[in-house]
Design an enzyme around this catalytic site. Structure first.
Site, PDB file in Angstrom:
ATOM      1  N   GLY A   1       0.604  -1.035   0.205  1.00  0.00           N
ATOM      2  CA  GLY A   1       0.594   0.121   0.329  1.00  0.00           C
ATOM      3  C   GLY A   1       0.293   1.118  -0.272  1.00  0.00           C
ATOM      4  O   GLY A   1       1.693   1.122   0.280  1.00  0.00           O
TER       5      GLY A   1
ATOM      6  N   ASP B   1       1.705  -6.825  -5.978  1.00  0.00           N
ATOM      7  CA  ASP B   1       2.494  -8.125  -6.723  1.00  0.00           C
ATOM      8  C   ASP B   1       3.947  -8.687  -5.895  1.00  0.00           C
ATOM      9  O   ASP B   1       4.493  -7.929  -5.546  1.00  0.00           O
ATOM     10  CB  ASP B   1       2.724  -7.623  -8.386  1.00  0.00           C
ATOM     11  CG  ASP B   1       1.958  -7.440  -8.334  1.00  0.00           C
ATOM     12  OD1 ASP B   1       0.374  -8.163  -8.535  1.00  0.00           O
ATOM     13  OD2 ASP B   1       1.627  -6.867  -9.465  1.00  0.00           O
TER      14      ASP B   1
ATOM     15  N   GLY C   1       5.346  -3.091   3.876  1.00  0.00           N
ATOM     16  CA  GLY C   1       5.571  -3.741   4.791  1.00  0.00           C
ATOM     17  C   GLY C   1       5.925  -5.058   5.270  1.00  0.00           C
ATOM     18  O   GLY C   1       6.883  -5.688   4.995  1.00  0.00           O
ATOM     19  N   GLY C   2       4.946  -5.591   6.454  1.00  0.00           N
ATOM     20  CA  GLY C   2       5.304  -6.810   5.986  1.00  0.00           C
ATOM     21  C   GLY C   2       5.574  -7.481   5.510  1.00  0.00           C
ATOM     22  O   GLY C   2       6.532  -8.522   4.772  1.00  0.00           O
TER      23      GLY C   2
ATOM     24  N   THR D   1       6.478  -6.975   2.395  1.00  0.00           N
ATOM     25  CA  THR D   1       7.420  -6.520   0.958  1.00  0.00           C
ATOM     26  C   THR D   1       8.693  -7.112   2.016  1.00  0.00           C
ATOM     27  O   THR D   1       9.507  -8.252   1.549  1.00  0.00           O
ATOM     28  CB  THR D   1       8.023  -5.651   1.772  1.00  0.00           C
ATOM     29  OG1 THR D   1       6.678  -4.454   0.561  1.00  0.00           O
ATOM     30  CG2 THR D   1       9.179  -4.862   0.341  1.00  0.00           C
TER      31      THR D   1
ATOM     32  N   ASP E   1      -0.315   1.046   9.319  1.00  0.00           N
ATOM     33  CA  ASP E   1      -0.516   0.147  10.028  1.00  0.00           C
ATOM     34  C   ASP E   1       0.031  -0.024  11.435  1.00  0.00           C
ATOM     35  O   ASP E   1      -0.343   0.017  12.447  1.00  0.00           O
ATOM     36  CB  ASP E   1      -0.917  -1.429   9.528  1.00  0.00           C
ATOM     37  CG  ASP E   1      -2.036  -1.204   8.480  1.00  0.00           C
ATOM     38  OD1 ASP E   1      -2.632  -2.171   7.988  1.00  0.00           O
ATOM     39  OD2 ASP E   1      -2.564  -0.066   8.151  1.00  0.00           O
TER      40      ASP E   1
HETATM   41  O1  F6P Z   1      -1.339  -2.023   4.545  1.00  0.00           O
HETATM   42  C1  F6P Z   1      -1.947  -0.653   4.670  1.00  0.00           C
HETATM   43  C2  F6P Z   1      -2.885  -0.249   3.997  1.00  0.00           C
HETATM   44  O2  F6P Z   1      -3.479   0.861   4.317  1.00  0.00           O
HETATM   45  C3  F6P Z   1      -4.153  -0.872   5.813  1.00  0.00           C
HETATM   46  O3  F6P Z   1      -4.830  -0.647   6.545  1.00  0.00           O
HETATM   47  C4  F6P Z   1      -5.356  -1.080   4.437  1.00  0.00           C
HETATM   48  O4  F6P Z   1      -6.540  -2.698   5.022  1.00  0.00           O
HETATM   49  C5  F6P Z   1      -4.778  -2.070   3.190  1.00  0.00           C
HETATM   50  O5  F6P Z   1      -3.641  -1.264   3.360  1.00  0.00           O
HETATM   51  C6  F6P Z   1      -6.095  -1.335   2.139  1.00  0.00           C
HETATM   52  O6  F6P Z   1      -5.194  -1.894   0.741  1.00  0.00           O
HETATM   53  P1  F6P Z   1      -5.632  -1.569  -0.580  1.00  0.00           P
HETATM   54  O7  F6P Z   1      -5.078   0.106  -1.284  1.00  0.00           O
HETATM   55  O8  F6P Z   1      -4.472  -2.268  -1.218  1.00  0.00           O
HETATM   56  O9  F6P Z   1      -7.143  -1.537  -1.135  1.00  0.00           O
END
Ligand code: F6P
Length: 373
Positions: A12, A75, A110-111, A113, A135
């Site tokens: 994200g 991905d 994040g995790g 990655t 998060d």
């Molecule tokens: O991992 C960060 C995050 O913002 C989460 O808090 C949220 O649930 C998710 O990404 C949303 O993912 P996307 O942007 O792919 O809809």
């Protein structure tokens, strides 16, 4: 000998990503005479060898920009959607690393990655990561960049929602991002003075929430703000989820998934439905009108906070220093005012959730906030 660094952003988007890219890039160019190229759209762009130069021109005027100038994707190298199938493209990525004559690959994410970077480390690449996510759920770092900005956005939203709540004597349920960890909902709930805070780590009882709201009414407070993390569950839902997890054979699920592109994230609708259902239940149980606000991607948007710019710059410049020193296979973790190189084996696959007895939880309870339990 001039070193070549590749850099990508994955998962994200998050405030502070461009500040981090700038920190890595400016330090690499200015202090260590390195060259740096960016891969577009995360590991997908690295698989497709889509690159962009990152010289002083590209690295200027991005400190305050939200999102990522490189683009991102969710991905994964070993499960890349290609032609409607999920294929292992790791070897293509390894090949592009060498074809670009890289000495190091920097992954901001994040995790997930951290796990993907470990896989590339195991393939012999010199990888180094920075912890990014609103998060704040990456293990073994004090904090991730993106969290502080999102905390400010969510807190401001809660402040604003107080107006409607007390004017209409309503329950306002505000859904905050964080489907695995409740740091953002807990932090913003405390900072915004929410009356109820619901997080994934503390499964709730709807009746307990309703009673807390009724008690407020009895004390003359005929409105309540309920801050709920996307991933918060009732005790019943939590029990069902645990049973499902225990029953599901992860291997079967993965092999089945290999045959088709990952389903679109249906979790968003499920989570929104859960929040709407909770608001309805509370309206019935308390007799107060309820309304729902889902903050969604607003929490990831806009200009990064000063704290996130500072953190991202600190981590980025430290990353360039570690590349120069040949310290690879690590995440650059925030530790107090400094940093610590944490080996990827210790980070990958872990998540930092809110301990139920965390000081923030104790503070929330001490000021009379209900945690729904
Ligand atoms: O991992 C960060 C995050 O913002 C989460 O808090 C949220 O649930 C998710 O990404 C949303 O993912 P996307 O942007 O792919 O809809």
């Amino acid at each position: 000998m001039t070193k070549f660094i590749g850099i990508l952003t994955s998962g994200g988007d998050s405030p502070g990503l461009n500040a981090a890219i700038r920190g890595v890039g400016k330090a690499a160019l200015n202090c260590y005479d390195m060259n740096i190229i960016g891969f577009r759209d995360g590991f997908r762009g690295m698989m497709e060898n889509r690159t962009m130069r990152l010289d002083s021109g590209e690295l200027s005027d991005i400190l305050t920009r939200g999102g990522t100038i490189l683009g991102t994707s969710r991905d994964k190298p070993h499960r890349m959607p290609v032609g409607g199938k999920l294929l292992d493209m790791t070897e293509v990525i390894v090949g592009n690393y060498h074809d670009n004559h890289l000495d190091a690959l920097v992954c901001l994410g994040g995790g997930g990655t951290q796990k993907n970077a470990l896989r590339l480390k195991e393939k012999g690449l010199n990888v180094i990561t920075l912890p990014k996510t609103i998060d704040n759920d990456v293990a073994l770092t004090d904090i991730t960049f993106g969290f502080d900005t999102a905390l400010g956005i969510a807190t401001d939203a809660i402040d604003r929602l107080h107006s409607t709540a007390h004017s209409h004597h309503r329950i306002i349920v505000v859904e905050i991002m964080g489907h695995r960890a409740g740091w953002l909902a807990l932090g913003a709930g405390i900072a915004g003075g929410a009356d109820v805070i619901l997080i994934p780590e503390i499964p709730y009882e709807v009746e307990a929430i309703a009673e807390a709201i009724r008690e407020r009414s009895r004390r003359g407070k005929s409105f309540s703000i309920v801050a709920v993390a996307e991933g918060a569950l009732s005790r019943q839902e939590h029990k069902a989820q645990q049973a499902e997890l225990a029953k599901t054979d992860k291997r079967k699920t993965k092999s089945a998934a290999k045959k088709k592109v990952a389903e679109p994230a249906a979790t968003d609708c499920v989570e929104a439905d859960r929040t709407l259902r909770l608001a309805k239940q509370l309206e019935i149980l308390t007799g107060l009108e309820s309304r729902v606000t889902i903050l969604g991607h607003l929490q990831r948007g806009g200009i990064p906070s000063a704290a996130d710019r500072l953190l991202a710059t600190r981590l980025g410049t430290a990353c360039a220093e570690m590349v120069n020193a040949g310290n690879f296979g690590v995440m650059v973790a925030a530790r107090g005012d400094g940093v610590e190189a944490v080996t990827l084996e210790d980070v990958a696959g872990k998540i930092k959730t809110v301990p139920p007895d965390h000081p923030w939880v104790r503070s929330a309870r001490a000021v009379g906030t209900s945690l729904g339990d």
